[in-house]
Design a protein around this motif. Sequence first.
Motif, PDB file in Angstrom:
ATOM      1  N   TRP A   1       2.553 -54.365  -3.994  1.00 18.92           N
ATOM      2  CA  TRP A   1       2.818 -54.735  -2.609  1.00 18.92           C
ATOM      3  C   TRP A   1       1.822 -54.107  -1.664  1.00 18.92           C
ATOM      4  CZ3 TRP A   1       6.632 -58.242  -2.072  1.00 18.92           C
ATOM      5  CH2 TRP A   1       7.483 -58.411  -3.162  1.00 18.92           C
ATOM      6  N   ILE A   2       1.575 -54.802  -0.570  1.00 12.62           N
ATOM      7  CA  ILE A   2       0.797 -54.264   0.539  1.00 12.62           C
ATOM      8  C   ILE A   2       1.760 -54.073   1.703  1.00 12.62           C
ATOM      9  CG2 ILE A   2      -1.064 -54.652   2.200  1.00 12.62           C
ATOM     10  CD1 ILE A   2      -2.343 -56.538   0.099  1.00 12.62           C
ATOM     11  N   LEU A   3       1.844 -52.858   2.178  1.00 13.65           N
ATOM     12  CA  LEU A   3       2.665 -52.561   3.349  1.00 13.65           C
ATOM     13  C   LEU A   3       1.747 -52.590   4.558  1.00 13.65           C
ATOM     14  CD1 LEU A   3       5.191 -51.563   4.859  1.00 13.65           C
ATOM     15  CD2 LEU A   3       4.570 -49.227   4.132  1.00 13.65           C
ATOM     16  N   GLU A   4       1.994 -53.535   5.468  1.00 13.85           N
ATOM     17  CA  GLU A   4       1.205 -53.609   6.695  1.00 13.85           C
ATOM     18  C   GLU A   4       1.764 -52.567   7.661  1.00 13.85           C
ATOM     19  OE1 GLU A   4       1.320 -57.735   7.935  1.00 13.85           O
ATOM     20  OE2 GLU A   4      -0.489 -58.152   6.791  1.00 13.85           O
ATOM     21  N   GLN A   5       1.195 -51.396   7.565  1.00 14.09           N
ATOM     22  CA  GLN A   5       1.671 -50.269   8.354  1.00 14.09           C
ATOM     23  C   GLN A   5       0.589 -49.202   8.322  1.00 14.09           C
ATOM     24  OE1 GLN A   5       5.820 -49.428   7.471  1.00 14.09           O
ATOM     25  NE2 GLN A   5       5.493 -47.234   7.776  1.00 14.09           N
ATOM     26  N   GLU A   6       0.363 -48.549   9.457  1.00 14.67           N
ATOM     27  CA  GLU A   6      -0.688 -47.537   9.525  1.00 14.67           C
ATOM     28  C   GLU A   6      -0.252 -46.164   9.029  1.00 14.67           C
ATOM     29  OE1 GLU A   6      -2.492 -47.339  13.363  1.00 14.67           O
ATOM     30  OE2 GLU A   6      -3.052 -49.458  13.341  1.00 14.67           O
ATOM     31  N   TYR A   7       1.071 -45.931   8.996  1.00 18.91           N
ATOM     32  CA  TYR A   7       1.524 -44.573   8.728  1.00 18.91           C
ATOM     33  C   TYR A   7       2.934 -44.566   8.163  1.00 18.91           C
ATOM     34  CZ  TYR A   7       2.926 -39.765   9.959  1.00 18.91           C
ATOM     35  OH  TYR A   7       3.385 -38.486   9.938  1.00 18.91           O
ATOM     36  N   VAL A   8       3.152 -43.767   7.125  1.00 16.24           N
ATOM     37  CA  VAL A   8       4.500 -43.479   6.630  1.00 16.24           C
ATOM     38  C   VAL A   8       4.667 -41.972   6.736  1.00 16.24           C
ATOM     39  CG1 VAL A   8       6.094 -43.518   4.672  1.00 16.24           C
ATOM     40  CG2 VAL A   8       4.527 -45.445   5.029  1.00 16.24           C
ATOM     41  N   GLU A   9       5.660 -41.546   7.493  1.00 12.59           N
ATOM     42  CA  GLU A   9       5.875 -40.126   7.720  1.00 12.59           C
ATOM     43  C   GLU A   9       6.154 -39.388   6.413  1.00 12.59           C
ATOM     44  OE1 GLU A   9       8.419 -38.911  11.095  1.00 12.59           O
ATOM     45  OE2 GLU A   9       8.659 -41.083  11.406  1.00 12.59           O
ATOM     46  N   ALA A  10       5.721 -38.132   6.354  1.00 12.65           N
ATOM     47  CA  ALA A  10       5.892 -37.298   5.164  1.00 12.65           C
ATOM     48  C   ALA A  10       7.357 -37.154   4.768  1.00 12.65           C
ATOM     49  CB  ALA A  10       5.256 -35.930   5.395  1.00 12.65           C
ATOM     50  N   LYS A  11       8.264 -37.160   5.722  1.00 11.92           N
ATOM     51  CA  LYS A  11       9.688 -36.990   5.401  1.00 11.92           C
ATOM     52  C   LYS A  11      10.245 -38.145   4.563  1.00 11.92           C
ATOM     53  CE  LYS A  11      11.618 -38.891   9.709  1.00 11.92           C
ATOM     54  NZ  LYS A  11      12.407 -38.560  10.899  1.00 11.92           N
ATOM     55  N   PHE A  12       9.511 -39.253   4.500  1.00 15.99           N
ATOM     56  CA  PHE A  12       9.938 -40.408   3.724  1.00 15.99           C
ATOM     57  C   PHE A  12       9.231 -40.502   2.364  1.00 15.99           C
ATOM     58  CE2 PHE A  12      10.571 -41.890   8.185  1.00 15.99           C
ATOM     59  CZ  PHE A  12      11.959 -41.911   8.143  1.00 15.99           C
ATOM     60  N   ILE A  13       8.516 -39.441   2.012  1.00 17.16           N
ATOM     61  CA  ILE A  13       7.728 -39.445   0.783  1.00 17.16           C
ATOM     62  C   ILE A  13       8.182 -38.305  -0.120  1.00 17.16           C
ATOM     63  CG2 ILE A  13       5.412 -39.198  -0.183  1.00 17.16           C
ATOM     64  CD1 ILE A  13       4.419 -40.335   2.546  1.00 17.16           C
ATOM     65  N   LYS A  14       8.422 -38.649  -1.374  1.00 19.63           N
ATOM     66  CA  LYS A  14       8.853 -37.652  -2.357  1.00 19.63           C
ATOM     67  C   LYS A  14       7.879 -37.657  -3.529  1.00 19.63           C
ATOM     68  CE  LYS A  14      12.379 -37.886  -5.589  1.00 19.63           C
ATOM     69  NZ  LYS A  14      13.735 -38.250  -5.997  1.00 19.63           N
ATOM     70  N   PHE A  15       7.375 -36.481  -3.877  1.00 17.96           N
ATOM     71  CA  PHE A  15       6.497 -36.358  -5.035  1.00 17.96           C
ATOM     72  C   PHE A  15       7.306 -36.596  -6.306  1.00 17.96           C
ATOM     73  CE2 PHE A  15       4.957 -33.482  -8.410  1.00 17.96           C
ATOM     74  CZ  PHE A  15       3.750 -34.104  -8.674  1.00 17.96           C
ATOM     75  N   ILE A  16       6.789 -37.433  -7.204  1.00 19.99           N
ATOM     76  CA  ILE A  16       7.463 -37.725  -8.469  1.00 19.99           C
ATOM     77  C   ILE A  16       6.831 -36.926  -9.608  1.00 19.99           C
ATOM     78  CG2 ILE A  16       8.057 -39.520 -10.172  1.00 19.99           C
ATOM     79  CD1 ILE A  16       9.574 -39.800  -7.558  1.00 19.99           C
ATOM     80  N   LYS A  17       5.525 -37.112  -9.821  1.00 16.33           N
ATOM     81  CA  LYS A  17       4.859 -36.385 -10.909  1.00 16.33           C
ATOM     82  C   LYS A  17       3.353 -36.585 -10.857  1.00 16.33           C
ATOM     83  CE  LYS A  17       5.568 -40.164 -14.229  1.00 16.33           C
ATOM     84  NZ  LYS A  17       6.048 -40.505 -15.559  1.00 16.33           N
ATOM     85  N   ASP A  18       2.671 -35.685 -11.551  1.00 13.70           N
ATOM     86  CA  ASP A  18       1.234 -35.808 -11.777  1.00 13.70           C
ATOM     87  C   ASP A  18       1.033 -36.376 -13.172  1.00 13.70           C
ATOM     88  OD1 ASP A  18       0.185 -34.714  -9.369  1.00 13.70           O
ATOM     89  OD2 ASP A  18       0.605 -32.697 -10.110  1.00 13.70           O
ATOM     90  N   GLU A  19       0.024 -37.201 -13.331  1.00 18.45           N
ATOM     91  CA  GLU A  19      -0.326 -37.773 -14.621  1.00 18.45           C
ATOM     92  C   GLU A  19      -1.796 -37.489 -14.910  1.00 18.45           C
ATOM     93  OE1 GLU A  19       1.354 -39.750 -16.979  1.00 18.45           O
ATOM     94  OE2 GLU A  19       3.236 -39.445 -15.914  1.00 18.45           O
ATOM     95  N   SER A  20      -2.101 -37.216 -16.159  1.00 20.40           N
ATOM     96  CA  SER A  20      -3.476 -37.011 -16.597  1.00 20.40           C
ATOM     97  C   SER A  20      -3.600 -37.590 -17.999  1.00 20.40           C
ATOM     98  CB  SER A  20      -3.816 -35.523 -16.600  1.00 20.40           C
ATOM     99  OG  SER A  20      -5.141 -35.332 -17.048  1.00 20.40           O
ATOM    100  N   HIS A  21      -4.588 -38.432 -18.206  1.00 23.01           N
ATOM    101  CA  HIS A  21      -4.762 -39.108 -19.487  1.00 23.01           C
ATOM    102  C   HIS A  21      -6.208 -38.988 -19.944  1.00 23.01           C
ATOM    103  CE1 HIS A  21      -0.882 -41.108 -18.891  1.00 23.01           C
ATOM    104  NE2 HIS A  21      -1.262 -41.270 -17.645  1.00 23.01           N
TER     105      HIS A  21
END
Length: 154
Positions: free
Chosen positions: A77-97
């Motif tokens: 998806w493309i979200l047509e939006q300039e900014y999503v506040e940090a309070k709405f973002i949750k870190f899930i995990k880091d991946e390295s392959h």
Amino acid sequence: MKYYHLSPPENKDSILSNGLISTENQIFLFTNLEQAIHIATNQIFIYEYSIFEVSKEGITGKLLNDNVGEFGAKYQWILEQEYVEAKFIKFIKDESHNYIDIAIESDAIRYRALGFSEAQIIQLMCYCPNKLERYNEVHGTNFTLLVANESRLK
């Protein structure tokens, strides 16, 4: 439905502190975590990345299907939006392959989408002379094909 975003790990602290910021009014999201490795390796060309969940409450702009010409387009998806506040973002995990794991997993995802059985996928992964020949040509290596009684590539 959950929405996810991925980014190189060096952006993680900034995203968690400042949110997602776009200068082009486009923030790229996806809805199937299995697609993360495919997006990272085939669209962004990275093998290490951080995955974030973006809360629906932070999505105020228009969501458009990202019409990529790939099997996973229905999850992107493309979200047509300039900014999503940090309070709405949750870190899930880091991946390295490593590159071998990326090739195997990325191919396996594509083959599953095409309806291949796990046995068929394994057979294709073990015997790919054209891919191996091209890899050796590009990278200057001398790998040989895996045969039934060998345990690894040489």
